[in-house]
Design a protein around this motif. Sequence first.
Motif, short mmCIF file in Angstrom:
data_model
loop_
_atom_site.label_atom_id
_atom_site.label_comp_id
_atom_site.label_asym_id
_atom_site.label_seq_id
_atom_site.Cartn_x
_atom_site.Cartn_y
_atom_site.Cartn_z
N ASN A 32 27.22 92.21 90.86
CA ASN A 32 28.27 93.04 90.26
C ASN A 32 27.90 94.52 90.25
N GLY A 37 33.22 97.27 88.66
CA GLY A 37 34.64 97.32 88.34
C GLY A 37 35.54 96.53 89.26
N ASP A 38 35.00 95.87 90.24
CA ASP A 38 35.79 95.11 91.21
C ASP A 38 36.20 93.78 90.59
N ILE A 39 37.47 93.43 90.66
CA ILE A 39 37.94 92.16 90.09
C ILE A 39 37.39 90.97 90.88
N GLU A 40 37.11 91.17 92.17
CA GLU A 40 36.53 90.11 92.99
C GLU A 40 35.00 90.21 92.88
N ASP A 41 34.53 89.85 91.70
CA ASP A 41 33.10 89.95 91.40
C ASP A 41 32.39 88.62 91.61
N SER A 43 31.76 86.20 89.62
CA SER A 43 32.49 85.06 89.05
C SER A 43 33.65 84.62 89.94
N PHE A 44 34.33 85.58 90.57
CA PHE A 44 35.43 85.27 91.49
C PHE A 44 34.91 84.42 92.65
#
Length: 121
Positions: A32, A37-41, A43-44
């Motif tokens: 991360n 700040g990327d939503i596709e981190d 966890s994604f």
Amino acid sequence: MPAEAEPASERSSSMAIVIARSIESFGREEWNRLFAGDIEDWSFYHAVEHSNLPGFEWLYFGIRERGELCAVVPAFVTDYPLYTTLTGPLRRATDAIARGFPRFLRQRLLSLGSPVGEICH
């Protein structure tokens, strides 16, 4: 006179290429940090990997410099039908042949990124 270049063996000893079959081979925080700040981190990609999406194998390529992750990219392997973009009679013909010969015009494809992601890493 220019300075002598560092021998390749010394340069490469501080860098390592990592090829992993699971994102769990990388720490959540270190991944991360590279995509703040990327939503596709992390966890994604963990969720995608564990979704059991049929027909896909997951890989992750990383580079560590002196042990620290400095670059990483998700990847996937899948069977790609080469006739995907065909239309009309030609597509109907290849579809009919493919029903009898499932491997017809299919190629193993290694692709960087994610088949379900919106962002190209």
